[in-house]
Design an enzyme around this catalytic site. Structure first.
Site, PDB file in Angstrom:
ATOM      1  N   LYS A 188       8.645  17.140 110.839  1.00  0.00           N
ATOM      2  CA  LYS A 188       7.396  17.886 110.982  1.00  0.00           C
ATOM      3  C   LYS A 188       7.501  19.174 110.173  1.00  0.00           C
ATOM      4  O   LYS A 188       8.417  19.970 110.370  1.00  0.00           O
ATOM      5  CB  LYS A 188       7.147  18.189 112.459  1.00  0.00           C
ATOM      6  CG  LYS A 188       5.760  18.707 112.789  1.00  0.00           C
ATOM      7  CD  LYS A 188       5.585  18.786 114.298  1.00  0.00           C
ATOM      8  CE  LYS A 188       4.164  19.154 114.698  1.00  0.00           C
ATOM      9  NZ  LYS A 188       3.993  19.146 116.167  1.00  0.00           N
ATOM     10  N   GLU A 222       5.502  10.819 118.998  1.00  0.00           N
ATOM     11  CA  GLU A 222       6.282  11.979 118.589  1.00  0.00           C
ATOM     12  C   GLU A 222       7.430  12.197 119.573  1.00  0.00           C
ATOM     13  O   GLU A 222       7.258  12.049 120.784  1.00  0.00           O
ATOM     14  CB  GLU A 222       5.392  13.223 118.547  1.00  0.00           C
ATOM     15  CG  GLU A 222       6.118  14.473 118.070  1.00  0.00           C
ATOM     16  CD  GLU A 222       5.225  15.697 118.061  1.00  0.00           C
ATOM     17  OE1 GLU A 222       5.220  16.404 117.038  1.00  0.00           O
ATOM     18  OE2 GLU A 222       4.532  15.950 119.070  1.00  0.00           O
ATOM     19  N   CYS A 232       1.637  14.674 115.430  1.00  0.00           N
ATOM     20  CA  CYS A 232       0.841  15.588 116.242  1.00  0.00           C
ATOM     21  C   CYS A 232      -0.103  16.449 115.399  1.00  0.00           C
ATOM     22  O   CYS A 232      -0.927  15.942 114.661  1.00  0.00           O
ATOM     23  CB  CYS A 232       1.794  16.417 117.099  1.00  0.00           C
ATOM     24  SG  CYS A 232       1.046  17.330 118.453  1.00  0.00           S
TER      25      CYS A 232
END
Length: 322
Positions: free
Chosen positions: A127, A45, A162
């Site tokens: 995300k 990430e 994540c």
């Protein structure tokens, strides 16, 4: 479609808050993966320009200058830097899922670009919901980021960032897209600190993050490439992390590759080791797991429980018909 392929998980230290240095190191790792015969390579990430742990450990005032530099060193999806990376991917002839802090105008997003063997970005996602204090830095992904799987010569490759791995509906929608190889992109995470020194939640540790990625492999019957960052002691001062009890340097890495039944396919690495964790996989092995449990097939009850998805991305403005 090739059945037997080699996958690789990057575990390395970013070129912290250095866009050009990050691009250089990314290309070096892509070239190394090509030499090693890797077909699908996953990056952590926000690999470029690294994950700013300062947002969890310092006040907004204390982190203002560093985050100002961070914004300047985040990467645009359409930029000379991304063009260099795509050219390197094309030359290497591999498929890459690249995690980076994306700059779009004056806003930042936690992004993943899926780069084909031809050096083309065949999918780009953000995300969907940055975690906790991340929302003070990065914006939300929209409905187009719900798509997380693409067809490649090496199978259906997906990816999440994540704590998106803790979003049950997001995971389920990825399974609906037929994922076979999943890239789990994570920042550096660390063991649980001594509770006498710091009260810290277990779900914010390397072990819990590894288990979340492993569970996706089990639940989705998918191979999982877990890719993570490393922090070394020499960069703590630059990152304003000296004396932070949760940070352990060298450390942060917990990369792994899981089979579609959740089995670890590699020996664990030390948390500070850098390189590309690799193993050979056979996509036909997915059927061993799917034969027992297919959460979007024979082991589902869509007549009782189903997922509603809005595929239309919101827009900041829309022109009205005249």
């Amino acid at each position: 479609m090739t059945q037997k392929i080699r996958v690789g998980a990057v575990q390395a230290e970013p070129a912290w808050i250095d866009l050009q240095g990050g691009v250089d190191k990314t290309i070096q790792l892509i070239q190394q993966a090509s030499r090693d015969g890797v077909n699908v390579l996953g990056f952590p990430e926000v690999w470029i320009p690294g994950y700013p742990w300062i947002i969890w450990t310092r006040s907004v005032i204390e982190s203002t200058e560093l985050m100002h530099d961070y914004m300047a060193n985040s990467m645009s999806r359409t930029s000379p830097e991304m063009a260099r990376i795509c050219a390197a991917v094309k030359e290497a002839g591999i498929f890459v899922v690249l995690g980076y802090s994306e700059r779009d105008g004056a806003s930042l997003y936690i992004a993943q670009s899926f780069i084909s063997t031809e050096g083309k970005i065949v999918h780009h996602r953000r995300k969907v919901k940055p975690t906790h204090v991340e929302r003070s830095i990065w914006g939300d992904g929209q409905a187009d980021s719900l798509k997380s799987v693409v067809d490649t010569p090496f199978g259906k490759v997906g990816g999440l960032n994540c704590w998106e791995h803790l979003q049950p509906l997001l995971r389920y929608y990825e399974y609906c897209q037929g994922v076979q190889i999943h890239v789990a992109s994570w920042p550096p995470m660390f063991p649980l600190p001594d509770p006498k020194e710091l009260k810290w939640p277990y779900h914010e540790t390397a072990e819990a993050s590894l288990r979340a990625s492993q569970f996706l492999a089990i639940e989705g019957q998918s191979f999982v490439i877990l890719s993570t960052q490393v922090i070394t002691e020499g960069n703590l001062e630059k990152l304003n992390l000296l004396g932070v009890k949760v940070i352990q340097a060298p450390g942060g890495g917990f990369s792994m590759i899981f089979g579609p039944d959740g089995k670890m396919l590699c020996e664990p690495w030390p948390a500070g080791k850098e390189g590309i964790m690799q193993t050979d996989i056979d996509l036909r092995d997915i059927d061993y797991a799917k034969g027992l449990i297919d959460t979007v097939g024979h082991y589902s009850r869509p007549d009782l429980l189903s997922l509603l998805v809005n595929p239309k991305a919101a827009q900041t403005y829309q022109l009205m018909d005249s």
